[in-house]
Design a protein around this motif. Structure first.
Motif: not given
Length: 74
Positions: A51-69, A71-74
């Motif tokens: 249950g650590w994933r923000e959304r269980p239907d996401w893969s790890g790659l999608v989560e990484q992309q969301a985190l990087f995105h 970071g760029r907006l900040s």
């Protein structure tokens, strides 16, 4: 013990290599003797966090992309 630093360094490297070979041999024997049941026990004991994933239907790659995105907006 030799007074030549290169000789003592070579001896230390040889001893390290010998010990590492012994470890590799032991691990290979241990793996060869391992049963399916024991392997499964080890896998289950790794304790992956559920249950650590923000959304269980996401893969790890999608989560990484969301985190990087984010970071760029900040």
């Amino acid at each position: 013990m030799s007074s030549d630093p290169l000789e003592s360094q070579d001896a230390a490297h040889a001893e390290y290599h010998s010990r590492w070979e012994a470890i590799e041999t032991f691990k290979a024997q241990e793996l060869a003797a391992m049963t399916e049941e024991r392997a499964w026990q080890i896998i289950q004991g790794l304790g992956a966090v559920e249950g650590w994933r923000e959304r269980p239907d996401w893969s790890g790659l999608v989560e990484q992309q969301a985190l990087f995105h984010k970071g760029r907006l900040s």
